[in-house]
Design a protein around this motif. Sequence first.
Motif, PDB file in Angstrom:
ATOM      1  N   GLU A 140       4.522  15.962  12.821  1.00 29.60           N
ATOM      2  CA  GLU A 140       4.060  14.975  11.844  1.00 29.60           C
ATOM      3  C   GLU A 140       3.626  15.658  10.558  1.00 29.60           C
ATOM      4  O   GLU A 140       3.422  16.876  10.529  1.00 29.60           O
ATOM      5  CB  GLU A 140       2.898  14.143  12.406  1.00 29.60           C
ATOM      6  CG  GLU A 140       1.680  14.972  12.733  1.00 29.60           C
ATOM      7  CD  GLU A 140       0.391  14.162  12.851  1.00 29.60           C
ATOM      8  OE1 GLU A 140       0.332  13.015  12.389  1.00 29.60           O
ATOM      9  OE2 GLU A 140      -0.578  14.722  13.397  1.00 29.60           O
ATOM     10  N   LYS A 318       3.026   7.242  10.210  1.00 29.84           N
ATOM     11  CA  LYS A 318       4.155   7.664  11.040  1.00 29.84           C
ATOM     12  C   LYS A 318       5.399   6.832  10.724  1.00 29.84           C
ATOM     13  O   LYS A 318       6.525   7.283  10.852  1.00 29.84           O
ATOM     14  CB  LYS A 318       3.762   7.611  12.499  1.00 29.84           C
ATOM     15  CG  LYS A 318       2.567   8.576  12.713  1.00 29.84           C
ATOM     16  CD  LYS A 318       2.367   9.028  14.092  1.00 29.84           C
ATOM     17  CE  LYS A 318       1.480  10.252  14.200  1.00 29.84           C
ATOM     18  NZ  LYS A 318       0.129  10.166  13.669  1.00 29.84           N
ATOM     19  N   GLN A 321       7.185   8.547   7.957  1.00 30.04           N
ATOM     20  CA  GLN A 321       7.888   9.716   8.508  1.00 30.04           C
ATOM     21  C   GLN A 321       9.212   9.282   9.140  1.00 30.04           C
ATOM     22  O   GLN A 321      10.249   9.913   8.940  1.00 30.04           O
ATOM     23  CB  GLN A 321       6.998  10.399   9.560  1.00 30.04           C
ATOM     24  CG  GLN A 321       7.629  11.661  10.150  1.00 30.04           C
ATOM     25  CD  GLN A 321       6.876  12.183  11.370  1.00 30.04           C
ATOM     26  OE1 GLN A 321       5.960  11.541  11.889  1.00 30.04           O
ATOM     27  NE2 GLN A 321       7.263  13.358  11.837  1.00 30.04           N
ATOM     28  N   LYS A 375       4.588   6.178  19.236  1.00 28.50           N
ATOM     29  CA  LYS A 375       3.399   6.446  18.406  1.00 28.50           C
ATOM     30  C   LYS A 375       2.985   5.227  17.590  1.00 28.50           C
ATOM     31  O   LYS A 375       3.814   4.635  16.897  1.00 28.50           O
ATOM     32  CB  LYS A 375       3.687   7.591  17.433  1.00 28.50           C
ATOM     33  CG  LYS A 375       4.019   8.903  18.097  1.00 28.50           C
ATOM     34  CD  LYS A 375       4.078  10.026  17.057  1.00 28.50           C
ATOM     35  CE  LYS A 375       4.472  11.328  17.700  1.00 28.50           C
ATOM     36  NZ  LYS A 375       4.473  12.451  16.733  1.00 28.50           N
ATOM     37  N   GLN A 377       0.359   3.705  14.435  1.00 29.63           N
ATOM     38  CA  GLN A 377      -0.018   4.219  13.108  1.00 29.63           C
ATOM     39  C   GLN A 377      -1.454   4.719  13.154  1.00 29.63           C
ATOM     40  O   GLN A 377      -2.359   4.089  12.620  1.00 29.63           O
ATOM     41  CB  GLN A 377       0.135   3.108  12.054  1.00 29.63           C
ATOM     42  CG  GLN A 377       1.471   2.406  12.082  1.00 29.63           C
ATOM     43  CD  GLN A 377       2.633   3.372  11.911  1.00 29.63           C
ATOM     44  OE1 GLN A 377       2.607   4.244  11.048  1.00 29.63           O
ATOM     45  NE2 GLN A 377       3.664   3.235  12.731  1.00 29.63           N
TER      46      GLN A 377
END
Length: 485
Positions: A140, A318, A321, A375, A377
Amino acid sequence: MSQKTFPRLEDEQLRKLIHEISQFGLSNGLLMYPPAPYKEYQPVLAPVTIFPTPFPKAKYEKSLEIQTVYNKLYANVVAEHKWLTSIIKQLSIHDKSFTGRLWDCYLKAQENGIVQNVSLALTRSDYMYDELADEIKQVEFNTVSVSFGGLSPKVGKVHQYLNKTGIYSKESSGTYYETDDLPISESDVGLARGLYSGVEYYNKQYLSGKNESIVLMVVQENERNAFDQRAIEHHLLNKYEVICKRVELGKVMSSVKVDKNKGNKLFYEGYEVSVVYYRSAYGPDEFEDAATWDCRTCLESSLAIKCPSLLTQLSGSKKIQQLLTDKTTLQSFISESEVSQIYPTFCKIYPMDNSEEGQIARRLAFENPGNFVLKPQREGGGNNIYMEDIPSFLNSIDESEWEAYILMELIHPKTHKNTILRNGELLSGGIVSELGIFGSYLFNEQNGEIVDNQTIGHLLRSKSSSSNEGGVAAGFGCVDNMYLY
Ligand code: ADP
Ligand code: MG
């Protein structure tokens, strides 16, 4: 060069080694507070590995090289307001309790007027070395409250000390590793330097260059990682003559003044604040009291440079990303040659929305969960859902909420047989490591102009290979340093 094995020590040598690590670490501030109850006078040695962990030199060098590209990418993401805010706005519908509230703060700050366009980011790009792919893969990119930059150099120094004093070698004399193969991170000074880039800019703009402003570090109550933060504070003062004051997030409103007659300048105990440095405000628990949200909004509307601003913090979501792993999207932010530098460090990451890719992900999450981590946030560790837990977790929440998650392929780091020293006990067995590279950039969020862009050091964290998560403070991992081969 061939890779050295870990030193093999007799029991007596091992006892000596623990004694040396403990006293060297304690005398050099390699400290943390243990979990509650918090007693200010009772820190302990931070959990560490007793040996440096092997890491391929070429990959370490590459990770340093690409940090400024990552910094630039995330600066450009923020400068592309329309794109970023449209995603965050959508995300805030599904992740109300955190992204939604940060987004609300941003909207309120905008209403009040955002007077400072320049913002500062102290970042950490985290990787694992995937041996099969022979590549570092990004876990990350952190844009808020990056930690362990203050402690990392101290672990390096412990390992160097043990090596130089002959404790790693069987004959108790001579060094086991080449000194140059144990690089000591400069992230403590580097993070101070990053903060100073913001201070210096502010002083030039608003104080005729006089070094008369301070950094305001916004911290959590009873911070367990205070010594990590203190190292940065001390470098700020010793190297740059800049004072750093600490204030808890919830106490901001009662202790600061935003002076409307002076262009919203921010004052704390009479000091003018040039940089607001958050080592807090990255989790929903911190905002249980509604007043804390007002604190964040109030600071956002001041003239001080925020590290990070709300948008810069949100750019580290995320979800962003995941979106950046799409090559066409990536190409819209950085040049072709920069794309080719960082693209190989990406893992496959899927959205969990209704798009075509999202549909594929929804199927994979149920049919092949063993290859993935899901995942939300969130930041700060302990929030992800791993492998076989994914299907039942997805079934336990409303399908409309799935969109707030991303599905990421697992990286397969090499397991090393290092030993962790935690609370005086040795934990042997396999460990896996995560390399973090610190960066700093100062930029104008309106026009994307980057005033300063730096790579400022490294961190190696390791955890037992049987644990999914790696948080050091959370009790999953430890601070390490590498032996480069
Ligand atoms: P956080 O924001 O909570 O730190 P991360 O994305 O860093 O979340 O994930 C937490 C930990 O989970 C990492 O430090 C790493 O140990 C593990 N992890 C995360 N993503 C992956 C992955 N793709 N493959 C293997 N392990 C992962
Ligand atoms: Mg992380």
